[in-house]
Write a protein that holds these residues in place. Structure first.
Motif, PDB file in Angstrom:
ATOM      1  N   THR A  43       0.856  -1.182   0.000  1.00  0.00           N
ATOM      2  CA  THR A  43       0.000   0.000   0.000  1.00  0.00           C
ATOM      3  C   THR A  43       0.897   1.238   0.000  1.00  0.00           C
ATOM      4  N   VAL A  44       0.533   2.219  -0.802  1.00  0.00           N
ATOM      5  CA  VAL A  44       1.325   3.439  -0.922  1.00  0.00           C
ATOM      6  C   VAL A  44       0.572   4.600  -0.278  1.00  0.00           C
ATOM      7  N   GLN A  45       1.267   5.334   0.591  1.00  0.00           N
ATOM      8  CA  GLN A  45       0.669   6.535   1.186  1.00  0.00           C
ATOM      9  C   GLN A  45       0.750   7.674   0.169  1.00  0.00           C
ATOM     10  N   PRO A  46      -0.347   8.356  -0.105  1.00  0.00           N
ATOM     11  CA  PRO A  46      -0.325   9.428  -1.114  1.00  0.00           C
ATOM     12  C   PRO A  46       0.722  10.494  -0.780  1.00  0.00           C
ATOM     13  N   SER A  47       1.308  11.065  -1.831  1.00  0.00           N
ATOM     14  CA  SER A  47       2.303  12.118  -1.633  1.00  0.00           C
ATOM     15  C   SER A  47       2.310  13.073  -2.818  1.00  0.00           C
ATOM     16  N   PRO A  48       2.296  14.382  -2.560  1.00  0.00           N
ATOM     17  CA  PRO A  48       2.393  15.345  -3.657  1.00  0.00           C
ATOM     18  C   PRO A  48       3.843  15.596  -4.078  1.00  0.00           C
ATOM     19  N   HIS A  49       4.800  15.023  -3.338  1.00  0.00           N
ATOM     20  CA  HIS A  49       6.213  15.321  -3.590  1.00  0.00           C
ATOM     21  C   HIS A  49       6.965  14.145  -4.217  1.00  0.00           C
ATOM     22  N   ARG A  50       6.458  12.948  -4.102  1.00  0.00           N
ATOM     23  CA  ARG A  50       7.167  11.773  -4.594  1.00  0.00           C
ATOM     24  C   ARG A  50       7.394  11.870  -6.101  1.00  0.00           C
ATOM     25  N   CYS A  51       8.562  11.423  -6.555  1.00  0.00           N
ATOM     26  CA  CYS A  51       8.907  11.550  -7.981  1.00  0.00           C
ATOM     27  C   CYS A  51       8.012  10.697  -8.875  1.00  0.00           C
ATOM     28  N   PHE A  52       7.472   9.602  -8.339  1.00  0.00           N
ATOM     29  CA  PHE A  52       6.451   8.839  -9.055  1.00  0.00           C
ATOM     30  C   PHE A  52       5.098   9.259  -8.483  1.00  0.00           C
ATOM     31  N   THR A  53       4.208   9.686  -9.333  1.00  0.00           N
ATOM     32  CA  THR A  53       2.946  10.265  -8.873  1.00  0.00           C
ATOM     33  C   THR A  53       2.008   9.190  -8.329  1.00  0.00           C
ATOM     34  N   ASP A  54       1.031   9.639  -7.573  1.00  0.00           N
ATOM     35  CA  ASP A  54       0.011   8.722  -7.063  1.00  0.00           C
ATOM     36  C   ASP A  54      -0.670   7.989  -8.215  1.00  0.00           C
ATOM     37  N   SER A  55      -0.923   8.713  -9.291  1.00  0.00           N
ATOM     38  CA  SER A  55      -1.623   8.086 -10.424  1.00  0.00           C
ATOM     39  C   SER A  55      -0.770   7.000 -11.078  1.00  0.00           C
ATOM     40  N   GLU A  56       0.550   7.158 -11.060  1.00  0.00           N
ATOM     41  CA  GLU A  56       1.420   6.122 -11.629  1.00  0.00           C
ATOM     42  C   GLU A  56       1.308   4.826 -10.827  1.00  0.00           C
ATOM     43  N   TYR A  57       1.227   4.945  -9.501  1.00  0.00           N
ATOM     44  CA  TYR A  57       1.036   3.743  -8.679  1.00  0.00           C
ATOM     45  C   TYR A  57      -0.339   3.136  -8.924  1.00  0.00           C
ATOM     46  N   MET A  58      -1.365   3.981  -9.014  1.00  0.00           N
ATOM     47  CA  MET A  58      -2.716   3.466  -9.241  1.00  0.00           C
ATOM     48  C   MET A  58      -2.813   2.759 -10.591  1.00  0.00           C
ATOM     49  N   GLU A  59      -2.184   3.347 -11.613  1.00  0.00           N
ATOM     50  CA  GLU A  59      -2.194   2.735 -12.941  1.00  0.00           C
ATOM     51  C   GLU A  59      -1.474   1.398 -12.953  1.00  0.00           C
ATOM     52  N   ALA A  60      -0.522   1.236 -12.011  1.00  0.00           N
ATOM     53  CA  ALA A  60       0.201  -0.032 -11.896  1.00  0.00           C
ATOM     54  C   ALA A  60      -0.551  -1.032 -11.017  1.00  0.00           C
ATOM     55  N   GLY A  61      -1.735  -0.623 -10.517  1.00  0.00           N
ATOM     56  CA  GLY A  61      -2.532  -1.520  -9.707  1.00  0.00           C
ATOM     57  C   GLY A  61      -2.141  -1.561  -8.245  1.00  0.00           C
ATOM     58  N   ILE A  62      -1.407  -0.558  -7.774  1.00  0.00           N
ATOM     59  CA  ILE A  62      -0.963  -0.502  -6.383  1.00  0.00           C
ATOM     60  C   ILE A  62      -1.910   0.412  -5.616  1.00  0.00           C
ATOM     61  N   PRO A  63      -2.577  -0.078  -4.578  1.00  0.00           N
ATOM     62  CA  PRO A  63      -3.548   0.748  -3.853  1.00  0.00           C
ATOM     63  C   PRO A  63      -2.892   1.853  -3.045  1.00  0.00           C
ATOM     64  N   LEU A  64      -3.591   2.972  -2.912  1.00  0.00           N
ATOM     65  CA  LEU A  64      -3.156   4.097  -2.092  1.00  0.00           C
ATOM     66  C   LEU A  64      -4.046   4.197  -0.859  1.00  0.00           C
ATOM     67  N   ALA A  65      -3.457   4.584   0.262  1.00  0.00           N
ATOM     68  CA  ALA A  65      -4.226   4.783   1.488  1.00  0.00           C
ATOM     69  C   ALA A  65      -3.459   5.706   2.413  1.00  0.00           C
ATOM     70  N   GLU A  66      -4.168   6.631   3.018  1.00  0.00           N
ATOM     71  CA  GLU A  66      -3.555   7.522   4.003  1.00  0.00           C
ATOM     72  C   GLU A  66      -3.208   6.744   5.270  1.00  0.00           C
ATOM     73  N   ASP A  67      -4.069   5.855   5.675  1.00  0.00           N
ATOM     74  CA  ASP A  67      -3.888   5.074   6.898  1.00  0.00           C
ATOM     75  C   ASP A  67      -3.121   3.787   6.576  1.00  0.00           C
ATOM     76  N   LEU A  68      -1.920   3.655   7.153  1.00  0.00           N
ATOM     77  CA  LEU A  68      -1.102   2.463   6.929  1.00  0.00           C
ATOM     78  C   LEU A  68      -1.012   1.600   8.188  1.00  0.00           C
ATOM     79  N   SER A  69      -1.962   1.771   9.077  1.00  0.00           N
ATOM     80  CA  SER A  69      -1.907   1.037  10.341  1.00  0.00           C
ATOM     81  C   SER A  69      -2.046  -0.473  10.158  1.00  0.00           C
ATOM     82  N   HIS A  70      -2.553  -0.911   9.004  1.00  0.00           N
ATOM     83  CA  HIS A  70      -2.680  -2.349   8.753  1.00  0.00           C
ATOM     84  C   HIS A  70      -1.365  -2.973   8.295  1.00  0.00           C
ATOM     85  N   CYS A  71      -0.354  -2.156   8.001  1.00  0.00           N
ATOM     86  CA  CYS A  71       0.909  -2.657   7.466  1.00  0.00           C
ATOM     87  C   CYS A  71       1.832  -3.149   8.578  1.00  0.00           C
ATOM     88  N   HIS A  72       2.538  -4.226   8.293  1.00  0.00           N
ATOM     89  CA  HIS A  72       3.525  -4.748   9.232  1.00  0.00           C
ATOM     90  C   HIS A  72       4.860  -4.020   9.088  1.00  0.00           C
TER      91      HIS A  72
END
Length: 404
Positions: A43-72
């Protein structure tokens, strides 16, 4: 955690200021991981600064979420502000704590107090002790370019565009087409990843290598460079020999042999390892002499008051160069006749973040990722500074640092 369990990994947003724009994994690398590790979720936390945009991750099928509390496992690049750390999680980032850096003391204390596990990228090493991960190559590429850019601007002989205005390395390479360099002379120090990046730029520009002994005595009608490795820079005072192990254990017993190069070089690109016991490349007194020819210093290793004594402080990507008056030692505007121009940017890979992230993630996948999923990996254990809120044995020397 068993290997067959689902493991949730989160790519965190970089929160330290100024914002870093690199990432541990690119969208395509995330896709590869999910394809090859069926028990992993990312899961990728959204970011306006990351060199790969949120949309690039979404287009690659990688989900975005502000809350990462489920991650180990949570993965970033730079230090995480303590208020952003989630209790009980495992983090991977460059913590800059193993040398007891004052700025990060409170963060490490918070990590311990909140039962967090900290794995430091800097401490991940191969069996022979060599670091697995780092951005040094791209620091060398960008630092070399910036050094040349500064010289061209100072002399008015040629023009380069800043690296950060290029989309990636391929665009930078196209920028080099057709730009003819004058017969300048460059001395490069070091032999590690930073130096490899510098040499990559020398090759792209067709700048010719000259052995040190020839570089000192000959003149050339085209641009040239020489490279000084540690064994050519430092010799033991007693017998004029060099031993790598002895040098790292007793650097104070060695003298620096760099001084002849200040009289025949236009640019110094510094990529040498340094600590406070190692003699500097030259002194302030040397800098003040009329025969000090160097006009631009790209201090890519960037140790303030270190191997280059006129490194007064960091510069920035937006304003990478400042001048230093050779007589008064004061910081000035660049390009003044009595100054040497200094390029001392500490986050150079941020100028090529897409390429740097691609390389970093590739090394992670090849040499670290499999170990990260194992319950007891020696590679991971050696790099674990804090485990479940307790300093590990290897880093027990930090006890006083975290208790102060």
């Amino acid at each position: 955690m068993q290997k067959t369990d689902i493991i949730h990994i989160g790519l965190i947003r970089e929160e330290k200021l100024p914002h870093d724009n690199r990432t541990a994994f690119t969208p395509q690398q995330c896709q590869w991981i999910l394809l090859n590790y069926p028990n992993v979720r990312i899961t990728v936390q959204p970011s306006p600064h990351r060199c790969f945009t949120d949309s690039e991750y979404m287009e690659a099928g990688i989900p975005l979420a502000e809350d990462l509390s489920h991650c180990h496992i949570l993965m970033g690049i730079k230090e995480v502000p303590k208020e952003k750390l989630l209790p009980g999680k495992t983090y991977l980032f460059f913590s800059h704590t193993k040398k007891q850096q004052p700025n990060n003391q409170a963060m490490l204390q918070h990590i311990i107090n909140h039962n967090i596990t900290l794995i430091d990228y800097e401490c991940l090493v191969h069996d022979d002790g060599q670091r697995i991960l780092g951005f040094g190559f791209f620091a060398g590429v960008v630092g070399a370019h910036n050094g040349l850019l500064a010289y061209g601007k100072r002399t008015g002989l040629f023009q380069y565009r800043p690296v950060h205005t290029c989309h990636d390395l391929q665009e930078l390479i196209k920028h080099y087409f057709g730009i003819k360099l004058p017969p300048l002379r460059i001395v490069i120090t070091g032999s590690g990843r930073v130096a490899a990046g510098i040499l990559e730029v020398m090759g792209m520009l067709g700048i010719k290598y000259i052995p040190p002994e020839e570089y000192l005595i000959n003149t050339y009608a085209y641009p040239v460079y020489t490279q000084l490795k540690a064994g050519e820079l430092y010799l033991r005072r007693s017998d004029k020999t060099y031993s790598r192990d002895d040098f790292h254990q007793h650097p104070e017993a060695y003298e620096c042999r760099f001084l002849p190069y200040v009289t025949v070089s236009d640019i110094l690109m510094n990529g040498i390892y340094w600590d406070e016991r190692i003699p500097p490349l030259f002194t302030w007194a040397d800098l003040a002499k009329d025969n000090f020819r160097i006009q631009v210093i790209a201090d890519i290793t960037d140790d303030t008051n270190g191997s280059v004594p006129c490194n007064l402080s960091d510069s920035t990507i937006d304003n990478p160069v400042y001048g230093v008056d050779r007589i008064s030692h004061e910081r000035t505007a660049p390009g003044l006749s009595r100054s040497v121009d200094m390029m001392c940017v500490s986050n150079l890979p941020n100028e090529l973040p897409r390429d740097a992230s691609q390389y970093f993630g590739d090394q992670l996948m090849k040499y670290v990722f499999e170990d990260l999923l194992q319950p007891n990996s020696p590679v991971i254990e050696k790099a674990t500074i804090v485990k479940n809120g307790r300093l590990t044995e290897r880093f027990a020397y930090l006890e006083g640092y975290v208790r102060d």
